[in-house]
Write a protein that holds these residues in place. Sequence first.
Motif, PDB file in Angstrom:
ATOM      1  N   SER A 341      19.196  36.284   9.975  1.00  0.00           N
ATOM      2  CA  SER A 341      17.849  36.780  10.238  1.00  0.00           C
ATOM      3  C   SER A 341      17.311  37.519   9.016  1.00  0.00           C
ATOM      4  CB  SER A 341      17.860  37.723  11.446  1.00  0.00           C
ATOM      5  OG  SER A 341      16.590  38.310  11.625  1.00  0.00           O
ATOM      6  N   ARG A 349      14.365  44.000  16.274  1.00  0.00           N
ATOM      7  CA  ARG A 349      15.039  42.845  16.869  1.00  0.00           C
ATOM      8  C   ARG A 349      15.451  43.227  18.297  1.00  0.00           C
ATOM      9  NH1 ARG A 349      19.616  40.588  12.994  1.00  0.00           N
ATOM     10  NH2 ARG A 349      19.430  38.898  14.525  1.00  0.00           N
ATOM     11  N   ILE A 351      16.143  41.764  21.145  1.00  0.00           N
ATOM     12  CA  ILE A 351      17.235  41.083  21.847  1.00  0.00           C
ATOM     13  C   ILE A 351      18.568  41.381  21.169  1.00  0.00           C
ATOM     14  CG2 ILE A 351      18.140  38.845  22.575  1.00  0.00           C
ATOM     15  CD1 ILE A 351      15.295  37.802  22.655  1.00  0.00           C
ATOM     16  N   ALA A 352      18.607  41.240  19.850  1.00  0.00           N
ATOM     17  CA  ALA A 352      19.845  41.502  19.105  1.00  0.00           C
ATOM     18  C   ALA A 352      20.311  42.940  19.281  1.00  0.00           C
ATOM     19  CB  ALA A 352      19.637  41.189  17.627  1.00  0.00           C
ATOM     20  N   TRP A 355      22.450  43.203  22.421  1.00  0.00           N
ATOM     21  CA  TRP A 355      23.762  42.592  22.210  1.00  0.00           C
ATOM     22  C   TRP A 355      24.651  43.511  21.357  1.00  0.00           C
ATOM     23  CZ3 TRP A 355      25.552  38.898  25.117  1.00  0.00           C
ATOM     24  CH2 TRP A 355      24.681  37.961  25.692  1.00  0.00           C
ATOM     25  N   LEU A 400      20.996  34.062  17.445  1.00  0.00           N
ATOM     26  CA  LEU A 400      19.806  34.913  17.451  1.00  0.00           C
ATOM     27  C   LEU A 400      19.051  34.852  16.133  1.00  0.00           C
ATOM     28  CD1 LEU A 400      21.068  38.113  19.318  1.00  0.00           C
ATOM     29  CD2 LEU A 400      19.575  36.311  20.189  1.00  0.00           C
ATOM     30  N   SER A 401      19.769  34.558  15.040  1.00  0.00           N
ATOM     31  CA  SER A 401      19.117  34.468  13.732  1.00  0.00           C
ATOM     32  C   SER A 401      18.012  33.422  13.710  1.00  0.00           C
ATOM     33  CB  SER A 401      20.143  34.148  12.645  1.00  0.00           C
ATOM     34  OG  SER A 401      21.129  35.162  12.551  1.00  0.00           O
ATOM     35  N   THR A 403      16.739  31.942  16.824  1.00  0.00           N
ATOM     36  CA  THR A 403      15.999  31.838  18.089  1.00  0.00           C
ATOM     37  C   THR A 403      15.173  33.071  18.417  1.00  0.00           C
ATOM     38  OG1 THR A 403      17.908  32.655  19.348  1.00  0.00           O
ATOM     39  CG2 THR A 403      17.723  30.262  19.039  1.00  0.00           C
ATOM     40  N   GLU A 404      15.559  34.234  17.889  1.00  0.00           N
ATOM     41  CA  GLU A 404      14.866  35.468  18.267  1.00  0.00           C
ATOM     42  C   GLU A 404      13.549  35.628  17.520  1.00  0.00           C
ATOM     43  OE1 GLU A 404      15.958  40.211  18.774  1.00  0.00           O
ATOM     44  OE2 GLU A 404      16.859  39.067  17.139  1.00  0.00           O
ATOM     45  N   THR A 405      12.550  36.126  18.210  1.00  0.00           N
ATOM     46  CA  THR A 405      11.261  36.452  17.593  1.00  0.00           C
ATOM     47  C   THR A 405      11.200  37.961  17.413  1.00  0.00           C
ATOM     48  OG1 THR A 405      10.179  34.580  18.657  1.00  0.00           O
ATOM     49  CG2 THR A 405       8.762  36.335  17.794  1.00  0.00           C
ATOM     50  N   PRO A 406      11.320  38.455  16.188  1.00  0.00           N
ATOM     51  CA  PRO A 406      11.327  39.905  15.973  1.00  0.00           C
ATOM     52  C   PRO A 406       9.935  40.521  16.108  1.00  0.00           C
ATOM     53  CG  PRO A 406      11.463  38.770  13.870  1.00  0.00           C
ATOM     54  CD  PRO A 406      11.509  37.704  14.935  1.00  0.00           C
TER      55      PRO A 406
END
Length: 444
Positions: A341, A349, A351-352, A355, A400-401, A403-406
């Motif tokens: 990411s 972030r 979601i991250a 986790w 997540l790198s 798929t995640e939208t920061p």
Amino acid sequence: MAHESTYVPGTGFERWVDKRLPVIRLGYDSFIDFPTPKNLNYWYTFGGILAIMLVVQIVTGVVLAMHYTAHVEHAFDSVEMIMRDVNYGWLMRYAHANGASMFFIAVYLHIARGLYYGSYKEPREILWGLGVVIFLLMMATAFMGYVLPWGQMSYWGATVITSLASAVPLVGDPIKTLLWGGFSVDNPTLNRFYALHYLMPFLIAGVVILHIWALHVPGNNNPSGVEVQTKKDTVPFHPYYTVKDGFAIVAFMILYAAFVFYMPNVLGHTDNYIGANPLVTPSHIVPEWYFLPFYAMLRAITFDIGIPFTDIVIINSKLGGVLVMLGSILILFVLPWLDRSRVRSMRYRPIAKWWLMIFFADVFLLGWLGGQVAEQPYILISQLATAYYFAYFLIILPVLSVTETPKPLPRSISEAVVADKAGSKKRKSPLGVTAGGTQPAPAE
């Protein structure tokens, strides 16, 4: 972060030295006028705390070495002699023993901060890697130091851990024999560990210098994860961060002193206050608390790995445990390339971040499991916790790198500081006044 030197020699002697060996200029540029991001919080003070603790450990260790006897017949008694007969020997011993625990508390918080704020990301990969090297050297030094008092847990801990070397194919037994200096843990083992324990802190100090050097090339990371754009994003290291770090160091030293003077033995194992006896095995062999998460992962591997539907074993449970324990630390070296990411800080972030919070809880759980007896259900829980530990690095972060939208990043550190202050005023405003409002809240 390279910057032009502003040091001006104040005396003729300083000009003479600066022309031949600009060490004063180096110190001034590195620790006085070094431009530092203006938004660093107290999580960034543990580097200074660790530097102080390293000095404390070296000084107290040198004093203890003057009185310690590295012989299996006299080691335990020499420690008791230090406690009773050496002037302030009790203080040196308690400061050194509890200093190891304080060292690991600070380093674990330092690592946790790096994970949360993404301090391992480009361009700080070498800085992070040197930090992991320091961590490995610390663990080796602490293990060998734990053996030196030659109590029951010292002896049997050394026996168990050094025996793990025999799990390595072909070279394992020669390595174990080299560590032991014979065919069992005995006087040659104690002499080897004493010599290495004395020397390795100075090796750690050398790597720390490289670590600081690597820090001063790209400069500090910061809570927003945004690189310095202009001079307005920074403040001089002195007096802003020397005062802030100084306050944090004093607060940490109060905690340290509380252990040394009021509960010096609370972090030690009771069996280690009994002299080593090779004929009596403790009912439950455990390492120091700071090794417990890795000890839990070592014991979690209770199964062999082989070719399905055959009796061929490729990796037996003992070797598997050793590989998992070592892999849990070595995986930190490749973390910068596992988390791709572009956003550093977990602040942006969402979601991250959760986790990562689960990962922190997982490490605490592993620490608790490491102190339990190796039986069910603790073994099963340890296996699940170990699986999550590796899944976080090998699966969760890489996925997540991509798929995640920061959240949107601030355009600069200064903008992040202004936004933080505005948010703080909005949360703390009395009588219901918000950052943009002027009217008090209506009376109940």
